[in-house]
Design an enzyme around this catalytic site. Structure first.
Site, PDB file in Angstrom:
ATOM      1  CD  GLN A 104      -0.254  -2.028  15.865  1.00 39.73           C
ATOM      2  OE1 GLN A 104       0.098  -1.694  14.756  1.00 39.73           O
ATOM      3  NE2 GLN A 104      -1.515  -2.186  16.160  1.00 39.73           N
TER       4      GLN A 104
ATOM      5  CG  HIS B 120      -3.276  -0.096  13.756  1.00 38.29           C
ATOM      6  ND1 HIS B 120      -3.002  -1.434  13.799  1.00 38.29           N
ATOM      7  CD2 HIS B 120      -3.982   0.083  12.617  1.00 38.29           C
ATOM      8  CE1 HIS B 120      -3.512  -2.022  12.729  1.00 38.29           C
ATOM      9  NE2 HIS B 120      -4.122  -1.117  12.006  1.00 38.29           N
TER      10      HIS B 120
ATOM     11  NE  ARG C  57      -1.767  -6.305  10.388  1.00 34.90           N
ATOM     12  CZ  ARG C  57      -2.840  -5.537  10.240  1.00 34.90           C
ATOM     13  NH1 ARG C  57      -2.698  -4.253   9.937  1.00 34.90           N
ATOM     14  NH2 ARG C  57      -4.051  -6.016  10.414  1.00 34.90           N
TER      15      ARG C  57
ATOM     16  CG  ASN D 124     -10.600  -1.632   7.743  1.00 28.27           C
ATOM     17  OD1 ASN D 124     -10.253  -2.304   6.777  1.00 28.27           O
ATOM     18  ND2 ASN D 124     -10.219  -1.896   8.973  1.00 28.27           N
TER      19      ASN D 124
HETATM   20  P1  NAD Z   1      -6.551  -7.905  -0.047  1.00 27.46           P
HETATM   21  O1  NAD Z   1      -6.514  -9.353   0.318  1.00 27.46           O
HETATM   22  O2  NAD Z   1      -7.735  -7.378  -0.770  1.00 27.46           O
HETATM   23  O3  NAD Z   1      -5.257  -7.552  -0.925  1.00 27.46           O
HETATM   24  C1  NAD Z   1      -3.992  -8.068  -0.647  1.00 27.46           C
HETATM   25  C2  NAD Z   1      -3.223  -8.130  -1.959  1.00 27.46           C
HETATM   26  O4  NAD Z   1      -1.895  -8.561  -1.667  1.00 27.46           O
HETATM   27  C3  NAD Z   1      -3.819  -9.154  -2.937  1.00 27.46           C
HETATM   28  O5  NAD Z   1      -4.019  -8.540  -4.186  1.00 27.46           O
HETATM   29  C4  NAD Z   1      -2.766 -10.265  -3.011  1.00 27.46           C
HETATM   30  O6  NAD Z   1      -2.670 -10.848  -4.273  1.00 27.46           O
HETATM   31  C5  NAD Z   1      -1.506  -9.499  -2.662  1.00 27.46           C
HETATM   32  N1  NAD Z   1      -0.497 -10.393  -2.068  1.00 27.46           N
HETATM   33  C6  NAD Z   1      -0.616 -11.169  -0.974  1.00 27.46           C
HETATM   34  N2  NAD Z   1       0.537 -11.804  -0.721  1.00 27.46           N
HETATM   35  C7  NAD Z   1       1.392 -11.430  -1.711  1.00 27.46           C
HETATM   36  C8  NAD Z   1       2.731 -11.763  -2.015  1.00 27.46           C
HETATM   37  N3  NAD Z   1       3.435 -12.608  -1.248  1.00 27.46           N
HETATM   38  N4  NAD Z   1       3.296 -11.205  -3.092  1.00 27.46           N
HETATM   39  C9  NAD Z   1       2.597 -10.345  -3.867  1.00 27.46           C
HETATM   40  N5  NAD Z   1       1.318  -9.984  -3.645  1.00 27.46           N
HETATM   41  C10 NAD Z   1       0.732 -10.519  -2.570  1.00 27.46           C
HETATM   42  O7  NAD Z   1      -6.317  -7.106   1.302  1.00 27.46           O
HETATM   43  P2  NAD Z   1      -6.642  -5.575   1.591  1.00 27.46           P
HETATM   44  O8  NAD Z   1      -8.035  -5.425   2.095  1.00 27.46           O
HETATM   45  O9  NAD Z   1      -6.199  -4.755   0.425  1.00 27.46           O
HETATM   46  O10 NAD Z   1      -5.670  -5.338   2.851  1.00 27.46           O
HETATM   47  C11 NAD Z   1      -4.264  -5.449   2.712  1.00 27.46           C
HETATM   48  C12 NAD Z   1      -3.622  -5.409   4.090  1.00 27.46           C
HETATM   49  O11 NAD Z   1      -3.803  -4.113   4.660  1.00 27.46           O
HETATM   50  C13 NAD Z   1      -4.268  -6.363   5.113  1.00 27.46           C
HETATM   51  O12 NAD Z   1      -3.749  -7.660   5.024  1.00 27.46           O
HETATM   52  C14 NAD Z   1      -3.907  -5.703   6.419  1.00 27.46           C
HETATM   53  O13 NAD Z   1      -2.661  -6.207   6.882  1.00 27.46           O
HETATM   54  C15 NAD Z   1      -3.752  -4.228   6.061  1.00 27.46           C
HETATM   55  N6  NAD Z   1      -4.819  -3.379   6.647  1.00 27.46           N
HETATM   56  C16 NAD Z   1      -4.450  -2.379   7.505  1.00 27.46           C
HETATM   57  C17 NAD Z   1      -5.420  -1.594   8.092  1.00 27.46           C
HETATM   58  C18 NAD Z   1      -5.058  -0.452   9.039  1.00 27.46           C
HETATM   59  O14 NAD Z   1      -5.910   0.007   9.784  1.00 27.46           O
HETATM   60  N7  NAD Z   1      -3.834   0.038   9.023  1.00 27.46           N
HETATM   61  C19 NAD Z   1      -6.783  -1.836   7.829  1.00 27.46           C
HETATM   62  C20 NAD Z   1      -7.114  -2.835   6.918  1.00 27.46           C
HETATM   63  C21 NAD Z   1      -6.120  -3.617   6.350  1.00 27.46           C
END
Ligand code: NAD
Length: 415
Positions: free
Chosen positions: A350, A369, A321, A182
Site C-alpha cells: 500500500q 484502504h 489483509r 474500528n
Molecule cells: P480479532 O483478533 O478480534 O479476530 C481475529 C480472529 O482470527 C480470532 O478469532 C482468531 O482466533 C482468528 N485467527 C487468527 N489466526 C488464525 C488462524 N491461523 N486460523 C484460524 N483462525 C485464526 O481481530 P479483528 O479485530 O476481528 O480483526 C481481524 C483483522 O482485520 C485484523 O487482524 C486486521 O488485519 C483486519 N482489519 C482491517 C481493517 C481495515 O480497515 N480494512 C480494520 C481493522 C482490522
C-alpha cells in the site's frame, strides 16, 4: 484561541467516545464466553529472547522528553474541511498540542518509503513510533536494528502486520494497537461490499454514468442475499460483528471458521454455526468474508488450490489483509468465473502500483484502504493512541487486549 478551544473540545469528545467504545468492546465484556477466549488469547504470549533494556516499563514514567514520530496519510485540502478528520498528517491524531505541552517532540510525516524518506531520518533516535495500517510504514528488521532508541510502536487502528513482530520482540520494543477501535466500521463496510457484489451494483452504476440503460446486462447477474450461505473465515471481533449484521437478512445459513469457537451464547446471538473443515465451508458458501489477521501461517493462504475449493461463482470479500490471498490467483479466478467477484480495501503493498491487476480485473469492487478509517473510527483510534501514550508516560500498563508484543512475547492472535 478559538481554534485551540475547539481542538480541546474535539479531543474531549474523542476520549468520551473511546471510553464508550471501551465499555462496549467485546473483549472487555466480562462474562461472555468470547471475552474469556480473548483473555486467554492475549494472556498466552509466546516467549522470545529480547533486549530487556528497551522494555518500556523500565524507561517510562520518568517525566523525560520523548521523540515521537507519527506516519499518517496526507489530508491535503480535506484536512481543513473537517476538524474531526484526525487520522491525517495535518491533524496528527489531534495529539500535537497535548504532546508539545508535555515537552515532547512530535514529528508527523507521510514520507515512509525508500532510503531517503523522512521516516529514515528519524529512525536512529526516535523513542516512539506511531503508524497506521492505512498508510503503513513498514517497520522491518533492518529498520528495527537501526532504531536503537525505539521503545514503543503504536498502531493507530487494528492490524500490526506491517511491523516485524519477532524482530520487535527481540529488540525489546513494545507493540500495541487500539484493539476494537474500528470493528463496527469494518463490519458495516463488509456488509456493503457483500450487497454491492450480490446485487451487481457497480456494473449497473457504470451503465448509468456512461449514458447507457441495459437492464438485462445488469439483472442477469443480480441476486438477493436472502437464502444464500454466507461465511466468515475468522470470527473474532470483526467477524462476529459481521455475522450480527447479516442475521436480519434471512440467509440460508451463516457459517464461521476459526481456530476458536465463539461459544454457544455468541452462536445464538449471531445465528451462526462453526464449520471446522475449511474446504467444506468454502464448498457450500455463496459468499465468503476474510476476517483473520495476516501472520506467517495465513500469508497467501488463499492460493490457487484453496480458491479452486470455492463453490463456482462465489463472492470473496477481503477487508482483512491483501496478502492473505495470492494476488494472481485471485485475478485468474475472477477472469475464469471461479470467483463471481472480489471486493476489499486491503492490498499486499500500500499504495498499490498504478498497474496492479486488481485495479482492472473483471468483477472487482476494490477501493483504497478506508473501511477502518471512517471519521468515527479515527476519533476512536486517536483517543486510544492518546490513552496509551498517557499510560506510557505514567508508567502504567496498557489494556491487555491492546498489547501485541511486550517483554519479547507476541500475542496469541499473531502466532
Ligand atoms: P480479532 O483478533 O478480534 O479476530 C481475529 C480472529 O482470527 C480470532 O478469532 C482468531 O482466533 C482468528 N485467527 C487468527 N489466526 C488464525 C488462524 N491461523 N486460523 C484460524 N483462525 C485464526 O481481530 P479483528 O479485530 O476481528 O480483526 C481481524 C483483522 O482485520 C485484523 O487482524 C486486521 O488485519 C483486519 N482489519 C482491517 C481493517 C481495515 O480497515 N480494512 C480494520 C481493522 C482490522
Amino acid at each position: 484561541m478559538a481554534a485551540k478551544r475547539a481542538s480541546c473540545m474535539l479531543f474531549r469528545a474523542a476520549v468520551q467516545q473511546q471510553q464508550k467504545w471501551a465499555a462496549n468492546s467485546p473483549s472487555r465484556n466480562a462474562g461472555s464466553s468470547r471475552s474469556l477466549i480473548f483473555q486467554q488469547q492475549t494472556s498466552s504470549f509466546r516467549n522470545e529472547s529480547f533486549n530487556s533494556q528497551r522494555f518500556f516499563s523500565s524507561d517510562s514514567g520518568t517525566g523525560k522528553s520523548y521523540k515521537i514520530v507519527g506516519v499518517l496519510y496526507k489530508g491535503r485540502e480535506y484536512a481543513a474541511d473537517n476538524p474531526k478528520f484526525l487520522g491525517c498528517v495535518e491533524n496528527a491524531l489531534g495529539l500535537r498540542e497535548w504532546l508539545e505541552s508535555l515537552g515532547h517532540q512530535y514529528i508527523v510525516t507521510d514520507d515512509k518509503d525508500g532510503p531517503d524518506c523522512e521516516l529514515e531520518k528519524h529512525i536512529n533516535d526516535m523513542d516512539i513510533l506511531i503508524t497506521t495500517p492505512f498508510h503503513p510504514a513498514y517497520l522491518t528488521a533492518e529498520r528495527i536494528n537501526k532504531a536503537k532508541n525505539l521503545k514503543l510502536a503504536l498502531t493507530a487502528g487494528v492490524g500490526s502486520d506491517h511491523i516485524n513482530l519477532p524482530a520487535a520482540g527481540s529488540a525489546g520494543i513494545t507493540v500495541a494497537e487500539v484493539t476494537g477501535s474500528n470493528i463496527t466500521s469494518v463490519a458495516e463496510d463488509e456488509l456493503m461490499r457483500i450487497l454491492i457484489l450480490v446485487r451487481n451494483f457497480l456494473p449497473a452504476w457504470e451503465q448509468i454514468s456512461n449514458g447507457e440503460w441495459d437492464i438485462a446486462a445488469a439483472a442477469s447477474r443480480s441476486s438477493d442475499l436472502r437464502d444464500k450461505v454466507v461465511a466468515t473465515v475468522g470470527a473474532g471481533r470483526i467477524g462476529r460483528e459481521l455475522l450480527k449484521r447479516l442475521k436480519p437478512f434471512d440467509c440460508k445459513q451463516l457459517l464461521y471458521w476459526d481456530r476458536l469457537s465463539i461459544g454457544e451464547e455468541n452462536e445464538r446471538e449471531t445465528g451462526a454455526t462453526q464449520e471446522t473443515d475449511l474446504e467444506a465451508l468454502l464448498a457450500k458458501s455463496d459468499i465468503v468474508a476474510l476476517n483473520i489477521p495476516l501472520t506467517e501461517k495465513t500469508r497467501k493462504m488463499f492460493d490457487k488450490t484453496l480458491l479452486s475449493k470455492f463453490k463456482k461463482g462465489a463472492y470473496l470479500i477481503n477487508n482483512a489483509r491483501g496478502a492473505l490471498v495470492d494476488e494472481v490467483a485471485v485475478k485468474e479466478a475472477c477472469e475464469s468465473g471461479q470467483l463471481g467477484g472480489y471486493s476489499g480495501d486491503v492490498w499486499n503493498q500500500q499504495p498499490p502500483s498504478a498497474d496492479h491487476p486488481w485495479r482492472h480485473m473483471p468483477r472487482h469492487a476494490m477501493t483504497p484502504h478506508l473501511s477502518g478509517t471512517t471519521i468515527d473510527a479515527q476519533l476512536r483510534y486517536s483517543a486510544g493512541v492518546k490513552e496509551m501514550l498517557d499510560q506510557f508516560f505514567k508508567g502504567e500498563p496498557f489494556p491487555e487486549a491492546n498489547v501485541i508484543v511486550k517483554g519479547g512475547r507476541t500475542a496469541a492472535q499473531y502466532q
